[in-house]
Design an enzyme around this catalytic site. Structure first.
Site, PDB file in Angstrom:
ATOM      1  CB  SER A  12      -0.945  -0.013   1.198  1.00  0.00           C
ATOM      2  OG  SER A  12      -0.199   0.010   2.400  1.00  0.00           O
ATOM      3  CB  ALA A  15       4.082   1.604  -6.604  1.00  0.00           C
ATOM      4  CE  LYS A  34       5.576  -5.705   6.037  1.00  0.00           C
ATOM      5  NZ  LYS A  34       6.835  -6.452   6.067  1.00  0.00           N
ATOM      6  CB  ALA A  45       9.441   9.414   0.171  1.00  0.00           C
ATOM      7  N   GLY A  47      12.189  13.809   0.372  1.00  0.00           N
ATOM      8  CA  GLY A  47      12.602  14.682  -0.728  1.00  0.00           C
ATOM      9  C   GLY A  47      11.501  15.125  -1.668  1.00  0.00           C
ATOM     10  CD  GLU A 112      16.116  15.489  -3.213  1.00  0.00           C
ATOM     11  OE1 GLU A 112      16.383  14.325  -3.547  1.00  0.00           O
ATOM     12  OE2 GLU A 112      15.084  15.802  -2.599  1.00  0.00           O
ATOM     13  CG  ASP A 207       7.390  -8.895   3.371  1.00  0.00           C
ATOM     14  OD1 ASP A 207       8.334  -9.422   3.987  1.00  0.00           O
ATOM     15  OD2 ASP A 207       6.612  -8.077   3.887  1.00  0.00           O
ATOM     16  CG  HIS A 228      19.893   8.865   2.208  1.00  0.00           C
ATOM     17  ND1 HIS A 228      20.488   9.929   2.846  1.00  0.00           N
ATOM     18  CD2 HIS A 228      18.949   9.395   1.404  1.00  0.00           C
ATOM     19  CE1 HIS A 228      19.909  11.055   2.441  1.00  0.00           C
ATOM     20  NE2 HIS A 228      18.979  10.753   1.558  1.00  0.00           N
ATOM     21  NE  ARG A 268      20.024  10.089  -2.321  1.00  0.00           N
ATOM     22  CZ  ARG A 268      18.719   9.936  -2.311  1.00  0.00           C
ATOM     23  NH1 ARG A 268      18.200   8.729  -2.334  1.00  0.00           N
ATOM     24  NH2 ARG A 268      17.925  10.976  -2.279  1.00  0.00           N
ATOM     25  CG  HIS A 326      17.524   5.541   1.156  1.00  0.00           C
ATOM     26  ND1 HIS A 326      16.622   5.978   2.089  1.00  0.00           N
ATOM     27  CD2 HIS A 326      17.261   6.239   0.021  1.00  0.00           C
ATOM     28  CE1 HIS A 326      15.847   6.913   1.545  1.00  0.00           C
ATOM     29  NE2 HIS A 326      16.203   7.074   0.293  1.00  0.00           N
ATOM     30  CD  GLU A 350      13.000   0.299  -2.215  1.00  0.00           C
ATOM     31  OE1 GLU A 350      12.186   1.053  -1.674  1.00  0.00           O
ATOM     32  OE2 GLU A 350      14.066  -0.056  -1.684  1.00  0.00           O
ATOM     33  NE  ARG A 361      15.771   5.682  -5.343  1.00  0.00           N
ATOM     34  CZ  ARG A 361      15.663   6.744  -4.567  1.00  0.00           C
ATOM     35  NH1 ARG A 361      15.524   7.956  -5.097  1.00  0.00           N
ATOM     36  NH2 ARG A 361      15.700   6.624  -3.252  1.00  0.00           N
ATOM     37  CG  LEU A 367       8.266   9.323  -3.931  1.00  0.00           C
ATOM     38  CD1 LEU A 367       7.755  10.583  -3.242  1.00  0.00           C
ATOM     39  CD2 LEU A 367       7.660   8.102  -3.278  1.00  0.00           C
TER      40      LEU A 367
HETATM   41  C1  SIN Z   1      15.819  12.254   0.601  1.00  0.00           C
HETATM   42  O1  SIN Z   1      14.971  13.102   0.827  1.00  0.00           O
HETATM   43  O2  SIN Z   1      17.025  12.478   0.694  1.00  0.00           O
HETATM   44  C2  SIN Z   1      15.363  10.867   0.192  1.00  0.00           C
HETATM   45  C3  SIN Z   1      14.513  10.898  -1.008  1.00  0.00           C
HETATM   46  C4  SIN Z   1      14.965   9.864  -1.992  1.00  0.00           C
HETATM   47  O3  SIN Z   1      15.255   8.739  -1.578  1.00  0.00           O
HETATM   48  O4  SIN Z   1      15.130  10.172  -3.182  1.00  0.00           O
END
Ligand code: SIN
Length: 489
Positions: A12, A15, A34, A45, A47, A112, A207, A228, A268, A326, A350, A361, A367
């Protein structure tokens, strides 16, 4: 209970809920989750969603940033599709009632790491929660969607290469429920919690990855686990995520001598490795004091409050940070429409591997991936169910038990092994030994599972399966690329 539906959605997060809402126009939908409907990894999330919306920006640049951040091994076609569909997905979310931040009426775009322009659409520092809120509101008011909370799926039901649905343990009623559907979708998120230090909530236990593997689906790129760079690193406190958007607003990374040591907005994987190197001589900090109290509270109210509870005042304190697991860049292999190799089974978000992330990524593409590929999978799944009938099948009998004292210990042992040996920097000797150690935990978990199941055992069985697959994939990839870094001896 035996339940029949056109579409079965497992998970849930954004996606799954986006798919469910769209699918409800074409048939009956069951969402099985679950915990509670709102509890998902997406909900945390911070960002935002990356999209080309500024007239000075262009698709080519977002494609290149995504491809480069991914170590140049991503699938260019998949990346182009995702990036070109991004602006339309932002419009869809706004139509749904999502309140993104604006400046003088225009969407406020944040910066970012790895992005060559400001292109992150966001809702303060809680974008995931705002999107979930809007989706959950719409789901709750849709009579074609039935939600089953507190149902942890045990396994998919697959017969003769076809997915017929799934069976789940109802953790409130302590019984097994079977769900049969014309199309089943996995939107179960990632497996960050197989590592001791993770920015993910407790539910991120892999899962969907494990059950797809057991069902015979192909999985790929599992070695690419994104760490992260900036999770809270304070003894006795959770590895709370501190958004990269803070570095986008000029936040600096400082070593124990209070000196900068890396370009804060590099991808990252690069920043995480630089931090691990610095940690050899002392702690690393994030410094956001230049923004001042008012601006910090305006732009990052959630993070400000959370750190306040942890005894850190962002306007005057340095924030101790370290990398934490992350995001899983790999997963269940799908085509560009969410189709897995098993007939009737779709995957996106994911849990899936479309190739968009390559080896690492790009920030705020997660998202986006959820929105784009859940929409594309719906188009495929709605055509697939035409003229299909629901097929039932027997499911294994399971003994349901209340507690088992061993699961916590096994889980912690696995998490420690994964963190030590399959973390930010890896070496092949340790990886080889790790696989053997994980096999022992897997064996003991298998014995426990046969004696009786509860939510903890079901999760542990999934986690150990995924941990082993990650370690094996890491061992098989001999050269460093993206998040997978093999130390030179
Ligand atoms: C973040 O806000 O740094 C995480 C967001 C993401 O995983 O892209």
């Amino acid at each position: 209970m035996k339940y029949k539906t056109d579409f079965l959605v497992i998970g849930s997060g954004i996606a799954g809920l986006n798919f469910a809402l769209k699918a409800a126009k074409h048939g009956k939908v069951a969402v099985v989750t679950k915990k509670e409907l709102m509890e998902s990894n997406s909900n945390y999330a911070q960002g935002g969603i990356a999209a080309v919306l500024d007239p000075v920006d262009n698709f080519k640049s977002h494609v290149e940033d995504t491809y480069n951040a991914g170590g140049k091994i991503g699938d260019k076609k998949a990346i182009e599709i995702m990036i070109k569909e991004a602006p339309q997905k932002i419009d869809e979310l706004i139509d749904l009632g999502v309140g993104f931040n604006r400046i003088q009426g225009k969407l406020d775009l944040a910066q970012e790491g790895g992005h060559s322009r400001r292109r992150i659409v966001h809702a303060k520092d809680a974008t995931g929660r705002e999107i979930e809120r809007a989706l959950v509101f719409n789901i709750r008011h849709n009579s074609n969607i039935e939600v089953f909370e507190a149902n942890i799926v045990v396994d998919l039901i697959v017969k003769n290469g076809k997915c017929l649905g799934a069976y789940a343990l109802d953790t409130d009623e302590k019984k097994i429920n079977s769900f049969f559907a014309k199309a089943t979708v996995l939107a179960t998120g990632g497996a960050g919690r197989v590592f001791k230090n993770s920015s993910n909530p407790k539910i991120a236990t892999g899962d969907g990855l494990a059950m797809a593997y057991r069902a015979g689906a192909e999985l790929q790129d599992l070695e690419f686990v994104q760490f992260h760079p900036t999770a809270l690193n304070k003894k006795g406190y959770p590895h709370y995520l501190i958004s990269e958007a803070i570095r986008g607003e000029g936040g600096k990374l400082l070593n124990s001598k209070r000196k900068r040591f890396v370009k804060e907005l590099a991808p990252r994987d690069i920043v995480s490795r630089a931090i691990v190197e610095e940690e050899k001589t002392g702690p690393v900090y994030l410094d956001v004091r230049h923004l001042g109290e008012d601006e910090i509270k305006r732009r990052f109210p959630g993070i400000y409050d959370q750190l306040w509870w942890y005894g850190i005042f962002m306007e005057k304190d340095l924030i101790p940070v370290a990398p934490a697991a992350h995001f899983n860049c790999g997963g269940v292999v799908t085509d560009l429409n969410g189709k897995t190799g098993i007939e009737g089974l779709y995957a996106f978000g994911e849990v899936a591997r479309t190739g968009v992330h390559g080896g690492n990524r790009l920030a705020s593409n997660a998202l986006l991936e959820c929105m784009v590929f859940s929409g594309r999978a719906l188009k495929a799944a709605k055509n697939f169910i035409q003229g299909k009938r629901i097929i039932e099948s027997a499911v294994p009998r399971l003994k349901i038990i209340n507690i088992n004292d061993r699961t916590g210990k096994l889980r912690r042992r696995m998490q420690a092994i994964m963190w030590e040996n399959v973390g930010v920097v890896r070496n092949r000797q340790d990886l080889a030994k790790t696989i053997g150690k994980l096999e022992k935990i897997e064996e003991e978990t298998g014995t426990l599972y046969k004696k009786g199941v509860n939510a903890q055992i079901i999760e542990l069985r999934n986690m150990i399966e995924v941990a082993k697959l990650i370690a094996e994939s890491a061992y098989l990839r001999e050269k460093s690329v993206g998040t997978h870094h093999i130390a030179k001896n």
